[in-house]
Design an enzyme around this catalytic site. Sequence first.
Site, PDB file in Angstrom:
ATOM      1  CE1 TYR A 158      -4.198   1.436  -0.168  1.00  0.00           C
ATOM      2  CE2 TYR A 158      -3.527   2.735   1.732  1.00  0.00           C
ATOM      3  CZ  TYR A 158      -4.415   2.480   0.710  1.00  0.00           C
ATOM      4  OH  TYR A 158      -5.518   3.286   0.553  1.00  0.00           O
ATOM      5  CE  LYS A 165      -6.975   6.407   0.595  1.00  0.00           C
ATOM      6  NZ  LYS A 165      -7.983   7.212  -0.118  1.00  0.00           N
TER       7      LYS A 165
HETATM    8  P1  NAP Z   1     -12.313   3.751  -8.222  1.00  0.00           P
HETATM    9  O1  NAP Z   1     -13.653   3.288  -8.641  1.00  0.00           O
HETATM   10  O2  NAP Z   1     -11.175   3.477  -9.135  1.00  0.00           O
HETATM   11  O3  NAP Z   1     -12.387   5.302  -7.847  1.00  0.00           O
HETATM   12  C1  NAP Z   1     -11.240   6.144  -7.797  1.00  0.00           C
HETATM   13  C2  NAP Z   1     -11.649   7.445  -8.430  1.00  0.00           C
HETATM   14  O4  NAP Z   1     -10.611   8.448  -8.314  1.00  0.00           O
HETATM   15  C3  NAP Z   1     -11.923   7.278  -9.927  1.00  0.00           C
HETATM   16  O5  NAP Z   1     -13.192   7.815 -10.251  1.00  0.00           O
HETATM   17  C4  NAP Z   1     -10.804   8.100 -10.564  1.00  0.00           C
HETATM   18  O6  NAP Z   1     -11.164   8.631 -11.818  1.00  0.00           O
HETATM   19  C5  NAP Z   1     -10.667   9.193  -9.527  1.00  0.00           C
HETATM   20  N1  NAP Z   1      -9.483  10.019  -9.775  1.00  0.00           N
HETATM   21  C6  NAP Z   1      -8.187   9.621  -9.845  1.00  0.00           C
HETATM   22  N2  NAP Z   1      -7.412  10.686 -10.150  1.00  0.00           N
HETATM   23  C7  NAP Z   1      -8.235  11.768 -10.262  1.00  0.00           C
HETATM   24  C8  NAP Z   1      -8.046  13.138 -10.544  1.00  0.00           C
HETATM   25  N3  NAP Z   1      -6.833  13.660 -10.771  1.00  0.00           N
HETATM   26  N4  NAP Z   1      -9.142  13.969 -10.578  1.00  0.00           N
HETATM   27  C9  NAP Z   1     -10.371  13.476 -10.353  1.00  0.00           C
HETATM   28  N5  NAP Z   1     -10.625  12.167 -10.094  1.00  0.00           N
HETATM   29  C10 NAP Z   1      -9.563  11.332 -10.039  1.00  0.00           C
HETATM   30  O7  NAP Z   1     -11.906   3.052  -6.823  1.00  0.00           O
HETATM   31  P2  NAP Z   1     -12.565   3.084  -5.360  1.00  0.00           P
HETATM   32  O8  NAP Z   1     -12.009   1.908  -4.660  1.00  0.00           O
HETATM   33  O9  NAP Z   1     -14.022   3.285  -5.444  1.00  0.00           O
HETATM   34  O10 NAP Z   1     -11.865   4.358  -4.707  1.00  0.00           O
HETATM   35  C11 NAP Z   1     -12.575   5.428  -4.117  1.00  0.00           C
HETATM   36  C12 NAP Z   1     -11.904   5.849  -2.820  1.00  0.00           C
HETATM   37  O11 NAP Z   1     -12.078   4.821  -1.844  1.00  0.00           O
HETATM   38  C13 NAP Z   1     -10.403   6.094  -2.910  1.00  0.00           C
HETATM   39  O12 NAP Z   1     -10.044   7.205  -2.124  1.00  0.00           O
HETATM   40  C14 NAP Z   1      -9.837   4.827  -2.302  1.00  0.00           C
HETATM   41  O13 NAP Z   1      -8.527   5.005  -1.786  1.00  0.00           O
HETATM   42  C15 NAP Z   1     -10.847   4.601  -1.211  1.00  0.00           C
HETATM   43  N6  NAP Z   1     -10.836   3.274  -0.599  1.00  0.00           N
HETATM   44  C16 NAP Z   1     -10.956   2.180  -1.385  1.00  0.00           C
HETATM   45  C17 NAP Z   1     -10.933   0.924  -0.789  1.00  0.00           C
HETATM   46  C18 NAP Z   1     -11.032  -0.310  -1.640  1.00  0.00           C
HETATM   47  O14 NAP Z   1     -10.666  -1.393  -1.145  1.00  0.00           O
HETATM   48  N7  NAP Z   1     -11.525  -0.228  -2.863  1.00  0.00           N
HETATM   49  C19 NAP Z   1     -10.798   0.794   0.601  1.00  0.00           C
HETATM   50  C20 NAP Z   1     -10.693   1.941   1.370  1.00  0.00           C
HETATM   51  C21 NAP Z   1     -10.706   3.180   0.762  1.00  0.00           C
HETATM   52  P3  NAP Z   1     -10.463   7.970 -13.148  1.00  0.00           P
HETATM   53  O15 NAP Z   1     -10.727   6.511 -13.080  1.00  0.00           O
HETATM   54  O16 NAP Z   1     -11.144   8.661 -14.266  1.00  0.00           O
HETATM   55  O17 NAP Z   1      -9.016   8.302 -13.040  1.00  0.00           O
END
Ligand code: NAP
Length: 258
Positions: A158, A165
């Site tokens: 990570y 984070k």
């Molecule tokens: P996701 O569907 O890939 O979402 C990540 C988002 O961030 C995408 O919409 C991406 O857009 C956007 N992004 C990246 N760079 C950007 C930029 N410069 N400007 C605007 N948008 C941008 O994955 P997710 O897991 O749902 O992630 C959402 C959040 O949850 C993140 O903060 C992640 O760290 C957190 N989280 C996830 C998990 C897990 O296990 N999945 C656990 C805890 C926390 P593009 O795809 O267009 O780049």
Amino acid sequence: MTMRMLEGKKGIILGVANKRSIAWAIAKASSDAGATLAFTYQGEKIKEKVEELVKTLPGTSPVYPCDVTSDDDLARLQENLRQDLGSVDFLVHSIAFADRKDLEGIFLDTSRKGYLLAQDVSSYSLTALSRMVAPLMSQGGSIITLTYLGSERAVKNYNVMGVAKAALEASVRYLAVDLGARQIRVNAVSAGPVNTLAARGISGFTEILDHVAHKAPLQRNVEIEEVANASVFLLSPLSSGITGEVIYVDCGYNIVGI
Ligand code: NAP
């Protein structure tokens, strides 16, 4: 979720990439709870996908371009929201990015460029977005972000995202203090691992899922709908006394010792 906890509320959701995104689960739960929503997308290639998804929600929701690393985009987003919604009651920050090569191997090898990129997109953006949206929250509001346990524990692979984070969670506390007098609350949801596009970029993610399913008190991984429901609670007046917190929605994994 059938309770209309967000009836009459207007919110902006950032971070929908596809139907598996945590942001999309929060969007569906917020819409079910009665909210009117607006969305953003980053880059033309994802625009159509986001617009298609948004069409499946009741009512019409505006969709705006926004790369969170661009101050011009943030200024334009504020103008669009002012024009189309007038005021905003909540903002969902569900955004993170790091170079794939910084999500494998060892943290020691992180380059300056990779470190700054992860911090800019995944952490600083919350502060920039809070500054953008606060003037539109004239009746108070709720801002949430998504975080992960890798902020406080060293989780294999990570790496740079864990450090981003940690900064994000510290930002939540400082922003909560800065915006509290305006009755704007700022909180983080620390989600357990969920199989999304961003998660699949972390080397060995499937091993994390297996490990959590065995060790968590609830003996399973969290469902994305559970993360969304807790998010709706934080966005709603039911959580009106809560700010500056990190709420774990991880089947209890974070409390376990040996
Ligand atoms: P996701 O569907 O890939 O979402 C990540 C988002 O961030 C995408 O919409 C991406 O857009 C956007 N992004 C990246 N760079 C950007 C930029 N410069 N400007 C605007 N948008 C941008 O994955 P997710 O897991 O749902 O992630 C959402 C959040 O949850 C993140 O903060 C992640 O760290 C957190 N989280 C996830 C998990 C897990 O296990 N999945 C656990 C805890 C926390 P593009 O795809 O267009 O780049």
